[in-house]
Enzyme design. Structure first.
Site, mmCIF file in Angstrom:
data_model
loop_
_atom_site.group_PDB
_atom_site.id
_atom_site.type_symbol
_atom_site.label_atom_id
_atom_site.label_comp_id
_atom_site.label_asym_id
_atom_site.label_seq_id
_atom_site.Cartn_x
_atom_site.Cartn_y
_atom_site.Cartn_z
ATOM 1 N N SER A 209 0.815 -1.223 0.000
ATOM 2 C CA SER A 209 0.000 0.000 0.000
ATOM 3 C C SER A 209 0.841 1.262 0.000
ATOM 4 O O SER A 209 1.902 1.323 0.632
ATOM 5 C CB SER A 209 -0.879 -0.010 1.257
ATOM 6 O OG SER A 209 -1.420 1.274 1.480
ATOM 7 N N GLU B 221 0.169 3.610 1.730
ATOM 8 C CA GLU B 221 0.231 4.051 3.134
ATOM 9 C C GLU B 221 1.631 3.839 3.710
ATOM 10 O O GLU B 221 2.003 4.489 4.687
ATOM 11 C CB GLU B 221 -0.776 3.272 3.987
ATOM 12 C CG GLU B 221 -2.118 3.938 4.143
ATOM 13 C CD GLU B 221 -2.099 5.123 5.115
ATOM 14 O OE1 GLU B 221 -2.633 6.185 4.733
ATOM 15 O OE2 GLU B 221 -1.575 4.994 6.233
ATOM 16 N N TYR C 228 -1.468 0.485 10.679
ATOM 17 C CA TYR C 228 -1.778 -0.209 9.421
ATOM 18 C C TYR C 228 -0.596 -0.105 8.447
ATOM 19 O O TYR C 228 -0.171 -1.111 7.855
ATOM 20 C CB TYR C 228 -3.038 0.408 8.793
ATOM 21 C CG TYR C 228 -3.293 -0.016 7.355
ATOM 22 C CD1 TYR C 228 -3.945 -1.210 7.062
ATOM 23 C CD2 TYR C 228 -2.883 0.794 6.288
ATOM 24 C CE1 TYR C 228 -4.174 -1.596 5.746
ATOM 25 C CE2 TYR C 228 -3.113 0.418 4.980
ATOM 26 C CZ TYR C 228 -3.750 -0.770 4.704
ATOM 27 O OH TYR C 228 -3.968 -1.151 3.398
HETATM 28 P P1 NAP Z 1 -11.518 -4.447 1.746
HETATM 29 O O1 NAP Z 1 -12.657 -4.142 0.834
HETATM 30 O O2 NAP Z 1 -11.481 -3.825 3.094
HETATM 31 O O3 NAP Z 1 -11.460 -6.037 1.921
HETATM 32 C C1 NAP Z 1 -10.700 -6.633 2.924
HETATM 33 C C2 NAP Z 1 -10.877 -8.145 2.848
HETATM 34 O O4 NAP Z 1 -10.059 -8.746 3.851
HETATM 35 C C3 NAP Z 1 -12.316 -8.629 3.084
HETATM 36 O O5 NAP Z 1 -12.627 -9.611 2.138
HETATM 37 C C4 NAP Z 1 -12.240 -9.261 4.475
HETATM 38 O O6 NAP Z 1 -13.118 -10.356 4.624
HETATM 39 C C5 NAP Z 1 -10.810 -9.789 4.451
HETATM 40 N N1 NAP Z 1 -10.321 -10.100 5.794
HETATM 41 C C6 NAP Z 1 -10.278 -9.298 6.886
HETATM 42 N N2 NAP Z 1 -9.807 -9.993 7.945
HETATM 43 C C7 NAP Z 1 -9.551 -11.255 7.507
HETATM 44 C C8 NAP Z 1 -9.061 -12.426 8.117
HETATM 45 N N3 NAP Z 1 -8.736 -12.468 9.420
HETATM 46 N N4 NAP Z 1 -8.912 -13.543 7.380
HETATM 47 C C9 NAP Z 1 -9.262 -13.528 6.065
HETATM 48 N N5 NAP Z 1 -9.739 -12.457 5.416
HETATM 49 C C10 NAP Z 1 -9.879 -11.330 6.134
HETATM 50 O O7 NAP Z 1 -10.122 -4.094 1.041
HETATM 51 P P2 NAP Z 1 -9.822 -3.743 -0.506
HETATM 52 O O8 NAP Z 1 -10.061 -2.295 -0.713
HETATM 53 O O9 NAP Z 1 -10.459 -4.752 -1.361
HETATM 54 O O10 NAP Z 1 -8.241 -3.918 -0.527
HETATM 55 C C11 NAP Z 1 -7.646 -5.178 -0.824
HETATM 56 C C12 NAP Z 1 -6.244 -5.224 -0.228
HETATM 57 O O11 NAP Z 1 -5.458 -4.167 -0.786
HETATM 58 C C13 NAP Z 1 -6.174 -5.023 1.284
HETATM 59 O O12 NAP Z 1 -5.104 -5.794 1.766
HETATM 60 C C14 NAP Z 1 -5.854 -3.546 1.446
HETATM 61 O O13 NAP Z 1 -5.193 -3.327 2.674
HETATM 62 C C15 NAP Z 1 -4.942 -3.339 0.254
HETATM 63 N N6 NAP Z 1 -4.930 -1.999 -0.335
HETATM 64 C C16 NAP Z 1 -6.091 -1.382 -0.685
HETATM 65 C C17 NAP Z 1 -6.051 -0.150 -1.307
HETATM 66 C C18 NAP Z 1 -7.327 0.565 -1.740
HETATM 67 O O14 NAP Z 1 -7.247 1.763 -1.999
HETATM 68 N N7 NAP Z 1 -8.438 -0.130 -1.839
HETATM 69 C C19 NAP Z 1 -4.818 0.445 -1.592
HETATM 70 C C20 NAP Z 1 -3.660 -0.219 -1.234
HETATM 71 C C21 NAP Z 1 -3.722 -1.456 -0.626
HETATM 72 P P3 NAP Z 1 -14.431 -10.365 5.577
HETATM 73 O O15 NAP Z 1 -15.602 -10.228 4.658
HETATM 74 O O16 NAP Z 1 -14.382 -11.717 6.200
HETATM 75 O O17 NAP Z 1 -14.299 -9.237 6.558
HETATM 76 N N1 GDD Z 2 -12.500 7.541 5.982
HETATM 77 C C1 GDD Z 2 -12.598 8.876 6.103
HETATM 78 N N2 GDD Z 2 -13.725 9.424 6.617
HETATM 79 N N3 GDD Z 2 -11.554 9.633 5.676
HETATM 80 C C2 GDD Z 2 -11.680 10.978 5.773
HETATM 81 C C3 GDD Z 2 -12.821 11.592 6.287
HETATM 82 C C4 GDD Z 2 -13.899 10.778 6.744
HETATM 83 O O1 GDD Z 2 -14.928 11.247 7.220
HETATM 84 N N4 GDD Z 2 -12.641 12.940 6.211
HETATM 85 C C5 GDD Z 2 -11.452 13.152 5.683
HETATM 86 N N5 GDD Z 2 -10.850 11.964 5.410
HETATM 87 C C6 GDD Z 2 -9.497 11.787 4.856
HETATM 88 C C7 GDD Z 2 -8.599 10.906 5.695
HETATM 89 O O2 GDD Z 2 -8.065 11.642 6.802
HETATM 90 C C8 GDD Z 2 -7.543 10.526 4.655
HETATM 91 O O3 GDD Z 2 -6.560 11.512 4.582
HETATM 92 C C9 GDD Z 2 -8.337 10.499 3.342
HETATM 93 O O4 GDD Z 2 -9.596 11.127 3.612
HETATM 94 C C10 GDD Z 2 -8.576 9.123 2.752
HETATM 95 O O5 GDD Z 2 -9.130 8.302 3.756
HETATM 96 P P1 GDD Z 2 -9.701 6.824 3.412
HETATM 97 O O6 GDD Z 2 -10.664 6.904 2.304
HETATM 98 O O7 GDD Z 2 -10.168 6.250 4.708
HETATM 99 O O8 GDD Z 2 -8.442 6.057 2.830
HETATM 100 P P2 GDD Z 2 -6.911 5.987 3.303
HETATM 101 O O9 GDD Z 2 -6.098 6.799 2.364
HETATM 102 O O10 GDD Z 2 -6.770 6.254 4.749
HETATM 103 O O11 GDD Z 2 -6.598 4.435 3.116
HETATM 104 C C11 GDD Z 2 -6.996 3.752 1.928
HETATM 105 O O12 GDD Z 2 -5.961 3.801 0.985
HETATM 106 C C12 GDD Z 2 -4.756 3.128 1.363
HETATM 107 C C13 GDD Z 2 -3.754 3.311 0.219
HETATM 108 O O13 GDD Z 2 -3.139 4.564 0.308
HETATM 109 C C14 GDD Z 2 -7.350 2.318 2.333
HETATM 110 O O14 GDD Z 2 -7.921 1.668 1.224
HETATM 111 C C15 GDD Z 2 -6.100 1.560 2.751
HETATM 112 O O15 GDD Z 2 -6.444 0.184 2.968
HETATM 113 C C16 GDD Z 2 -5.071 1.662 1.620
HETATM 114 O O16 GDD Z 2 -3.909 0.952 1.948
#
Ligand code: NAP
Ligand code: GDD
Length: 333
Positions: free
Chosen positions: A127, A129, A151
């Site tokens: 990520s 992050e 995280y």
């Molecule tokens: P998400 O929608 O939050 O999905 C997370 C998944 O992890 C769910 O299927 C959840 O299953 C599963 N999980 C949680 N705890 C678990 C456990 N103990 N054992 C097995 N499965 C478990 O995340 P996403 O947005 O699809 O992201 C996919 C991956 O990419 C994650 O690793 C996230 O950290 C990473 N990532 C996401 C982003 C982004 O912007 N979306 C960016 C960078 C990296 P349940 O239904 O059982 O809860």
């Molecule tokens: N969730 C949330 N809710 N975020 C807020 C809000 C609110 O009400 N108001 C402002 N934000 C700001 C957060 O402080 C952050 O800076 C930004 O919006 C994005 O927040 P999220 O959408 O929660 O995503 P994230 O950037 O913290 O994390 C996501 O992206 C990562 C990759 O950079 C997640 O998908 C992580 O799992 C992933 O790794």
């Protein structure tokens, strides 16, 4: 026919990846946890050809059994606790799921291969992050990490472990350092979906205010459906590697808000309020990708622009609210 095992199958990326792999002719297994995962009916309806296998990232034995049963050619480890604010509330759970979970999957693959170098290819969902308080902008594969949340720290552990298994055991193991990617399937706790769902409800008279935290944070937002193509592409390379995946453009939360309200012809200033509860103990101010390595080596490019993404999400939530007004839940986390 190749077989893939996807952890995190009930999440946003898991569903898009499974659909994509099935469209390529793969047999796809999704790892599901719990005795009665509430998302299963939705998953069956969305992807009827998906097969399921039980397992939990917190339980080594279950992962060993799942890998032994499926005998996958490719494993995509997308499972994690992915909502950053939860990491301050439950840091140990996040360390174990998002961090040690990677170790458990890698060990299950290694154990299944006996003494030899594992034949199964591995993708880790790293990520942006990990860049946290970013040392340079844009961020690329060798930009130093400075995680700002438990995280981000857990993801950095998983990232280095993936490199370590590649180097120690000759595994084809890759990390996608993915920047934020969104879609109509994004969880409602993340800011983009919170905004799109709220805008739809406000437009349709079901909500009046939208409470947000830091409007100045900037993210490189892309479309999840584009990003899963890159995951697959990484595992088709001659060797494993690390790849930054993003659009190269950053926008503030406020810009997302403005575009979303504009999409329905409303003025955001009349509806958005800031609320201390959504401010984080430590913020990541600016993430912007330099995805040139992925473009060069994987031939990968994003297909959906920022404005198109906002419109896609708002339109989808307008449809959701009209069809089923009670189905949307806007998180207060
Ligand atoms: P998400 O929608 O939050 O999905 C997370 C998944 O992890 C769910 O299927 C959840 O299953 C599963 N999980 C949680 N705890 C678990 C456990 N103990 N054992 C097995 N499965 C478990 O995340 P996403 O947005 O699809 O992201 C996919 C991956 O990419 C994650 O690793 C996230 O950290 C990473 N990532 C996401 C982003 C982004 O912007 N979306 C960016 C960078 C990296 P349940 O239904 O059982 O809860
Ligand atoms: N969730 C949330 N809710 N975020 C807020 C809000 C609110 O009400 N108001 C402002 N934000 C700001 C957060 O402080 C952050 O800076 C930004 O919006 C994005 O927040 P999220 O959408 O929660 O995503 P994230 O950037 O913290 O994390 C996501 O992206 C990562 C990759 O950079 C997640 O998908 C992580 O799992 C992933 O790794």
């Amino acid at each position: 026919m190749k077989t893939a095992l996807v952890t995190g199958i009930t999440g946003q990326d898991g569903t898009y990846l499974a659909e994509y792999l099935i469209s390529l002719g793969y047999q796809v297994y999704g790892l599901v946890r719990g005795q009665n995962n509430p998302k299963l009916p939705w998953l069956h309806e969305l992807i009827p050809d998906l097969r399921l296998v039980e397992g939990d990232l917190l339980d080594q034995g279950s992962l060993i059994a799942a890998i032994a049963k499926v005998a996958p050619d490719e494993v995509y480890n997308l499972g994690s606790i992915s909502f950053v604010p939860l990491a301050w509330k439950q840091p140990e759970l996040v360390a174990s799921t998002t961090g040690l979970g990677v170790l458990r999957v890698l060990e299950a693959i290694r154990i299944a291969s006996g003494n030899g170098s594992p034949r199964c290819r591995f993708y880790q969902a790293s990520s942006s992050e990990m860049f946290g308080k970013a040392r340079e902008t844009p961020q690329k594969e060798d930009t130093p990490f400075y995680p700002r949340s438990p995280y981000g720290v857990a993801k950095a552990y998983g990232h280095y472990l993936t490199i370590n298994y590649r180097e120690s055991y000759g595994m084809h193991a890759s990390s996608g350092i993915l920047f934020n990617h969104e879609s109509p399937r994004r969880g409602p706790e993340f800011v983009t979906r919170k905004i799109s769902a709220s805008v739809a409800r406000i437009k349709l008279g079901q909500q009046s205010k939208l409470a947000l935290g830091n409007l100045d944070a900037q993210r490189d937002w892309g479309f999840a459906g584009d990003y899963v193509r890159a995951m697959h592409q990484m595992l088709q390379q001659p060797e494993g590697g690390d790849y930054v995946i993003g659009t190269g453009e950053a926008h503030s939360v406020q810009e997302f808000v403005e575009a979303a309200f504009e999409q329905v012809g409303l003025d955001w200033r009349e509806h958005v309020v800031t609320d201390e509860r959504f401010i984080r103990p430590a913020e990541v101010d600016l993430l912007r990708a330099d995805p040139r390595k992925a473009e060069r080596e994987l031939g990968w490019k994003p297909g959906v622009s920022f404005r198109e993404l906002v419109a896609m999400m708002v339109d989808a939530d307008l449809h959701n609210v009209r069809e089923n007004p009670d189905a949307l839940f806007v998180s207060t986390l």
